[in-house]
Design a protein around this motif. Structure first.
Motif, PDB file in Angstrom:
ATOM      1  N   PRO A 620      48.508 -24.825  33.108  1.00 26.67           N
ATOM      2  CA  PRO A 620      48.382 -23.815  32.039  1.00 26.67           C
ATOM      3  C   PRO A 620      49.631 -23.771  31.163  1.00 26.67           C
ATOM      4  CG  PRO A 620      47.665 -22.930  34.150  1.00 26.67           C
ATOM      5  CD  PRO A 620      48.308 -24.243  34.448  1.00 26.67           C
ATOM      6  N   ARG A 621      49.405 -23.752  29.855  1.00 25.10           N
ATOM      7  CA  ARG A 621      50.510 -23.699  28.894  1.00 25.10           C
ATOM      8  C   ARG A 621      50.758 -22.250  28.477  1.00 25.10           C
ATOM      9  NH1 ARG A 621      52.381 -28.287  27.007  1.00 25.10           N
ATOM     10  NH2 ARG A 621      53.568 -27.037  25.542  1.00 25.10           N
ATOM     11  N   GLU A 622      52.026 -21.885  28.394  1.00 32.16           N
ATOM     12  CA  GLU A 622      52.381 -20.545  27.930  1.00 32.16           C
ATOM     13  C   GLU A 622      52.711 -20.524  26.450  1.00 32.16           C
ATOM     14  OE1 GLU A 622      55.526 -19.102  30.356  1.00 32.16           O
ATOM     15  OE2 GLU A 622      54.361 -19.179  32.216  1.00 32.16           O
ATOM     16  N   ASN A 623      53.016 -21.689  25.886  1.00 28.96           N
ATOM     17  CA  ASN A 623      53.310 -21.769  24.458  1.00 28.96           C
ATOM     18  C   ASN A 623      53.028 -23.188  23.990  1.00 28.96           C
ATOM     19  OD1 ASN A 623      55.790 -23.439  24.796  1.00 28.96           O
ATOM     20  ND2 ASN A 623      56.549 -21.583  25.815  1.00 28.96           N
ATOM     21  N   ALA A 624      53.249 -23.433  22.708  1.00 26.77           N
ATOM     22  CA  ALA A 624      52.900 -24.720  22.120  1.00 26.77           C
ATOM     23  C   ALA A 624      54.093 -25.657  21.987  1.00 26.77           C
ATOM     24  CB  ALA A 624      52.270 -24.504  20.742  1.00 26.77           C
ATOM     25  N   THR A 625      55.204 -25.340  22.644  1.00 27.08           N
ATOM     26  CA  THR A 625      56.396 -26.174  22.470  1.00 27.08           C
ATOM     27  C   THR A 625      57.001 -26.683  23.773  1.00 27.08           C
ATOM     28  OG1 THR A 625      57.790 -24.195  22.426  1.00 27.08           O
ATOM     29  CG2 THR A 625      57.012 -25.043  20.301  1.00 27.08           C
ATOM     30  N   THR A 626      56.844 -25.945  24.862  1.00 29.00           N
ATOM     31  CA  THR A 626      57.488 -26.328  26.120  1.00 29.00           C
ATOM     32  C   THR A 626      56.873 -27.601  26.686  1.00 29.00           C
ATOM     33  OG1 THR A 626      57.945 -24.017  26.634  1.00 29.00           O
ATOM     34  CG2 THR A 626      57.993 -25.572  28.472  1.00 29.00           C
ATOM     35  N   ASN A 627      57.734 -28.480  27.220  1.00 27.08           N
ATOM     36  CA  ASN A 627      57.255 -29.662  27.930  1.00 27.08           C
ATOM     37  C   ASN A 627      57.015 -29.318  29.397  1.00 27.08           C
ATOM     38  OD1 ASN A 627      57.623 -31.053  25.546  1.00 27.08           O
ATOM     39  ND2 ASN A 627      58.641 -32.785  26.512  1.00 27.08           N
TER      40      ASN A 627
END
Length: 786
Positions: A620-627
């Motif tokens: 699951p992604r929390e934002n659109a920038t973190t790797n």
């Protein structure tokens, strides 16, 4: 002391086996490992106490292991070996005199003899295990013997208007059958093939190249010249007789760390009619024979095949910019690795985008250019499939639409180009896909050559969540059926199905049925209720089970069984999950870009199915920038803008070996008129994959592709050991092999040299993704003179 030390070691082995075995039982797996662990612990304790009962207990461990192994896998030697090797070796150790002399018989205080009393049952159990191993070595329950028809009497002749001794397109002709009508090399004489020359391109890997830097090129042969491209898009012309370099062109492709691939699978060729006038180049010479190459920096270049100079009248001084009208221009994110399709008046090109970086990728548009001027004739954009007229200079194609990174086929008589289509990123989550995307993803699309309009579409995976692009060039032939001769398309797929379609309509010739598929996709997504399966299929014969797990020893096999039980797996098409899903076949594919070879006379297919599972875990992604799953650029599998990144990797043991049992690769032959597989044999060795170079014929994957000839011989160089091999097409028997200087992950070709000798040409440059040895060799083979 030896008995005591042996007991301590065996006790530790038992402790590891029992601990892992209990974990496996808790997950619902086999009880064997826990019971065997208890047996080893008991044996170890008795050895430390110097009790001869240790031999009785261990005899039970050996006998129980043998019975369990035969019950699970029968006489499959490569499955029996890891189950029994450690157990039998320990048994042999316990029978040695310096171990048995230290033991005491209960109630007597005297040591037992190794081959009497307690030693007898252990010796018998070890002998029984050895006997089973010898018997299994003589059997191969996974091989299938049979024969393909030698010739279909009323079969249509092979099509294509090129000379029999040439190889003028990636698949020899735009039909993509990889069939040569040459017949000098036969099963009787192929064993005499020898290398006659080797050429080194000089294009080797550079420090900043991406991991997937690969030599995948199949050279062309036109008249007396060979043409090939290198990973850095250099084009080289060679004397077809001697391998001597004639000219070289370097487009000066700049290095780019954003690129996922650095590959050139081949060139395309166009020859103008003799009476047609051509534009003049800078020297005033005509450009009637031209080569086309798409580059890693998104250019389409036309070269004069006679001189290597750019054809000045094509596009801008020989070049068309493939970034034109593209959304989200970012260097390294769009390029073409496969040769374009060429017709009498068009050159048609697709392109690849980096895998699953974001939801804002360039378009997967298919474009057709005038073969002489480079003017855009039509564009097929799956986001706007009915609007194929060239778009305006200020317009852009649909963002992130499904792309086609592999090779097309063409039937000019029917007026269609056949395009294998991939998926829309992200591959493993499809909650936001449009109806247009859903219609054409993971399909073969037939486009009208004149207008670019879609004539038909056949989808091989519904709502693809597994990166099951249609990976290979379809093969075209005219197939004899009960209804008469039918223009046919043969499409191999990653999931193992080979679809045999009427290429006029896209309707199946061999039956296709819809089968129920597992449900339960990730949040915000759905899974298709059914998936298609062809009557001609190399899909795994059944879902994986615990008994299919493999390892070099009991211990890494146990680790694989535990991991198998921890993953979600309900058979083919189990949706990706945050738990982690086992994807089998994996996205490496049963078939990949190398495709299959088709004999249009015998109406048969020569195939190289491979079987390697992958693990797909949604993060699951929390934002659109973190790797979440990658380090630095370009961010592969991060899926910026989507709800999930994906951790995608092969399903391997702690030792790095596949968790599923061999064979991992076969050669196989099937009859296209009936859809039946006639024979299937494990293929290739682990010589170049194992820590020590042992030539065990376990069957390894092929990444390249085969060719077949009218002489009844097939050739293959793409296995992960460094060999080119020849096979009898009728039976699949291996007839010849030759060691290569590097990995041969390319499709070979064959041609007639000016001297009249049939040559076999192999490119051996290695493949970064598979870890095979890098190189730059082009090797030509022929029969000895006379």
């Amino acid at each position: 002391m030896i008995a005591v030390a042996s007991g301590a070691v065996i006790g530790l082995l038992g402790l590891a086996l029992a601990g892992g075995g209990v974990w496996l039982v808790a997950l619902g797996g086999s009880w064997y490992y826990a019971l065997a662990g208890v047996g080893l612990l008991t044996t170890g304790g008795l050895l430390i106490a110097r009790r001869s009962r240790a031999l009785w207990v261990y005899a039970a461990v050996v006998a129980g292991t043998l019975a369990w192994a035969l019950w699970e896998v029968g006489f499959d030697w490569w499955q029996l070996a890891p189950r029994g090797a450690v157990v039998v070796l320990v048994g042999l150790w316990l029978l040695l005199p310096w171990v048995t002399r230290a033991l005491v018989r209960d109630g007597t205080g005297r040591p037992p003899a190794a081959w009497r009393g307690a030693g007898i049952p252990l010796a018998l159990s070890v002998v029984a295990a050895a006997g089973v191993a010898v018997a299994a070595l003589a059997l191969d329950p996974l091989d299938r013997d049979g024969r393909l028809p030698v010739r279909t009497a009323a079969a249509p002749a092979p099509q294509g208007n090129q000379p029999a001794g040439d190889w003028r397109a990636y698949g020899r002709t735009e039909f993509g059958d990889r069939y040569s009508p040459l017949d000098q090399i036969t099963p009787r004489n192929v064993g005499r093939l020898e290398a006659v020359w080797t050429y080194h391109t000089g294009d080797v890997r550079r420090p900043d190249d991406p991991k997937e830097t690969t030599y995948e090129v199949t050279p062309l042969k036109i008249r007396d010249t060979l043409y090939l491209c290198t990973p850095h898009n250099q084009v080289i012309a060679l004397n077809a007789e001697t391998g001597e370099e004639r000219w070289r062109f370097d487009p000066k492709v700049p290095d780019e760390t954003n690129r996922q691939h650095l590959t050139c699978r081949g060139l395309s060729y166009h020859e103008a009619p003799a009476a047609a006038g051509q534009e003049a180049g800078p020297s005033g010479a005509a450009c009637p024979h031209r080569l086309f190459m798409p580059t890693a920096d998104a250019r389409l270049i036309a070269l004069d095949a006679d001189t290597g100079h750019p054809c000045a009248g094509f596009g801008d001084h020989g070049t068309v910019n493939l970034w034109r009208n593209m959304p989200h221009h970012k260097d390294g994110f769009y390029y073409s690795t496969s040769p374009p399709a060429v017709t009498g008046r068009l050159v048609i090109v697709g392109g690849a985008v980096n895998d699953n970086v974001s939801t804002m990728e360039p378009s997967g548009v298919i474009r057709a250019y005038d073969v002489i001027t480079g003017a855009l004739v039509w564009n097929w954009d799956s986001g706007k499939p009915d609007q194929t007229a060239p778009i305006g200079p200020d317009q852009t194609y649909t963002t992130n639409s499904p792309n086609s990174w592999t090779t097309f086929s063409v039937d000019e008589a029917l007026g269609m180009v056949y395009v294998p289509i991939g998926n829309q990123p992200p591959d493993q989550w499809g909650g936001n896909r449009s109806p247009e995307t859903e219609r054409v993803s993971s399909s073969v699309v037939a486009l009208d050559l004149t207008t670019g309009k879609m004539r038909w579409v056949f989808q091989t995976v519904h709502h693809d969540l597994w990166d099951m692009d249609v990976p290979a060039q379809p093969s075209l032939l005219d197939l004899k059926t009960d209804q008469g001769t039918v223009p046919t398309l043969v499409a191999p797929t990653k999931q193992g199905d080979i679809y045999v379609l009427d290429r006029r309509t896209g309707k199946p010739i061999l039956p296709v049925k819809e089968e129920p598929a597992p449900q339960g996709a990730a949040a915000g997504d759905t899974a298709a209720p059914t998936q298609p399966t062809s009557a001609l299929t190399f899909k795994p014969p059944r879902p994986l089970e615990g008994r299919d797990m493999w390892g070099a020893t009991l211990f890494d096999q146990l680790a694989c069984r535990i991991e198998f039980r921890r993953l979600r797996y309900e058979g083919r098409y189990t949706p990706p999950s945050t738990q982690g899903t086992l994807v089998y076949p994996g996205n490496f594919g049963v078939f990949n870009w190398g495709g299959v070879a088709v004999d249009p006379v015998r109406q048969i297919v020569f195939a190289t199915p491979a079987y390697l599972p992958f693990v797909s875990k949604l993060i699951p992604r929390e934002n659109a920038t973190t790797n979440y799953v990658s380090n630095g650029k370009p961010g592969l599998n991060e899926n910026y803008g989507a709800p999930f990144a994906v951790d995608l990797h092969p399903f391997v043991s702690p030792l790095g070996l596949p968790c599923t049992a061999p064979p991992w690769g076969y050669v196989a032959g099937a009859d296209l008129t009936t859809g039946t597989v006639a024979w299937q044999h494990r293929n290739g060795t682990v010589r170049d994959l194992a820590p020590v170079p042992l030539p065990f014929r376990m069957g390894v994957p092929d990444l390249g592709g085969p060719i077949v000839t009218a002489g009844g011989v097939a050739f293959l160089s793409g296995t992960l050991d460094y060999y080119v091999r020849a096979y009898d097409v009728t039976t699949g028997a291996q007839l010849w092999e030759s060691r290569l200087p590097a990995g041969g992950q390319a499709t070979p070709m064959t041609y007639l040299a000016p001297s009249g000798r049939q040559m076999l040409l192999v490119v051996a440059g290695g493949h970064g993704s598979t870890g095979t040895k890098a190189g730059d060799a082009v090797v030509a083979y022929a029969l000895p003179p006379g």
